[in-house]
Design an enzyme around this catalytic site. Sequence first.
Site, short mmCIF file in Angstrom:
data_model
loop_
_atom_site.label_atom_id
_atom_site.label_comp_id
_atom_site.label_asym_id
_atom_site.label_seq_id
_atom_site.Cartn_x
_atom_site.Cartn_y
_atom_site.Cartn_z
N ASP A 1 -40.37 49.73 51.11
CA ASP A 1 -40.60 51.10 51.61
C ASP A 1 -41.88 51.19 52.43
O ASP A 1 -41.88 51.65 53.57
CB ASP A 1 -40.69 52.08 50.43
CG ASP A 1 -39.43 52.10 49.59
OD1 ASP A 1 -38.47 51.38 49.95
OD2 ASP A 1 -39.41 52.80 48.57
N TYR B 1 -31.01 49.97 36.91
CA TYR B 1 -31.88 49.19 37.78
C TYR B 1 -32.60 48.12 36.96
O TYR B 1 -32.64 46.94 37.33
CB TYR B 1 -32.90 50.13 38.46
CG TYR B 1 -33.54 49.53 39.69
CD1 TYR B 1 -33.04 49.81 40.97
CD2 TYR B 1 -34.65 48.68 39.59
CE1 TYR B 1 -33.62 49.26 42.09
CE2 TYR B 1 -35.22 48.14 40.72
CZ TYR B 1 -34.71 48.43 41.96
OH TYR B 1 -35.29 47.89 43.07
N GLY C 1 -35.89 62.48 48.71
CA GLY C 1 -34.97 61.93 47.72
C GLY C 1 -33.63 61.50 48.29
O GLY C 1 -32.65 61.37 47.57
#
Length: 379
Positions: A172, A221, A122
Site C-alpha cells: 500500500d 487472513y 474502505g
Amino acid sequence: MKEQLLTRFQTVFGRAPEVVAQAPGRIEFIGNHTDYNAGTVLGASIDRGVWVGYAARTDGQRRFFSDLSGQILTLGEKDLAKQSGPASWANYPLGVLAALPVFELKTPGGFDFLAISNLPVGAGLSSSAALELASALVFLKATGQNPPRETVVKIGKHAENNFVGVPCGILDQGVSGFGLKNHLVFIDCRGPKFATVPLPAGAHFWIFNTHTKHALVDGLYAARHKECMEAAKALGVSALVEADLPKLEASKAKLSPTAYKRAKHVIEEIARVEQTNQALKVGDLKKVGQLLTASHRSSQTQFENSTPELDTLVDALVATPHVFGARLTGGGFGGAVMAMTDSTFSETQARQVAATYAKKYGSEPELLHCQTGDGAKVV
Ligand code: ADP
Ligand code: MG
C-alpha cells in the site's frame, strides 16, 4: 482538488496552508498474498487520492480536521494518545508523528492540519496509506527534512502497523510512495526493493466495489498466513518465494492438501508477476489481461480467498468486449474486483456488468473508473 483544499483550509482555519501534499490510492495489479511470502507484486498508483494541508501554530496546539469527521480535533503538542470514535481517522497522522522519531527524524510542534480526498474509504484502494504518506510529506517538508523515499514509505507502514494496528504489508505505502503516471510499481518484498515499470498506453482501470466483507476476514487472513508459513516450513525454505513447483511436487506428501494448494497459488502467482513484467515489456496488454484473470482463478480455486460475489463480477467482465482481464484486488474475502480494459470500454458496459451483479445480489457494486497517477508529492 488542490483548489478545494485551499478553500476548505481557509474556511475551517481562517488562513492559508503553508504546505500541501497529495498521495494517491493504489490498485493491487497482480501478486495476491505474495508480500508476506517475500515474493513480488505489481501495483498501480491511481489518479485519485488524499490531499493534506498544513500550517504551523505557535501556541503548541495541534488541530486536525477532515471532511470525513467534520469536527476539529484539538490535541497538545506532546499528546500522542490513540483516538477512538469519530476522531479515529486522526490515528493515521498521529501514527506518522509517532513514527518519525523511530526513523531519527524531527517532529513538528503545533499546527493546523486538514485532509480531503476523492478516494472511497474502505474500497481496497488504500485510502489509509494515502493519508499516511500525504501526512508524512507535510510534516517532513514543514520541518525541513527530506529523507529517502524508502524511509517515507516505511514511516507510513510503521504508522499503520504499530499505531493504527493493521498488519498490512509494504504494497500500500510502497505504491502510493513510488507511483508514477503511466507506470506500475514493482516491489520485490525482499529488501524491499521498488522499481517502476512502464504501462503500455491505452490501459484503463475499472473498480467494482461490492461493499461485501466476510465476517471472519481477519481470521481468514491470519489462517492463510499460517498455512503459507506451514508450507514453507515443510518445504524447508524460509519463505515460499524460495520454493518452486518441482520442489513442491517432490514434497507433496509432507504437506496437508490445504497447505499444498496455498503454496501452489503463491509459487504460481510469483511466476505470474514475472510473466506480467515480460508481457508489459513487449506491450502485450492482451497477455497481461490473461495473467490477471489467471490470478483470479487461482485465488478462486487454490487460495480460496474469493467469494461468489467477486467471481460473478469477474465472470461477467471477462465475457465483455474490450476487457483485457479481471481479478479480485486486495486481500479478498469480499471487497473489490478490478478490470483492465482498453480505452473504448464504456460506462454503459460497466453498468451492464453491475446490473448482472445486482440481479443476483440485489444491489449494484460501486463503480470507479481510473487511470494511473503520480506517487505522493508536495504540491
Ligand atoms: P482503505 O485503506 O482500503 O481505504 P482502511 O480501513 O485501511 O481502508 O482505511 C480507511 C480509514 O482511513 C478510514 O476509516 C479513515 O479513518 C482513514 N481515512 C481515509 N481517507 C481519509 C480522509 N480523507 N480523511 C480522514 N480519514 C481518512
Ligand atoms: Mg488501508
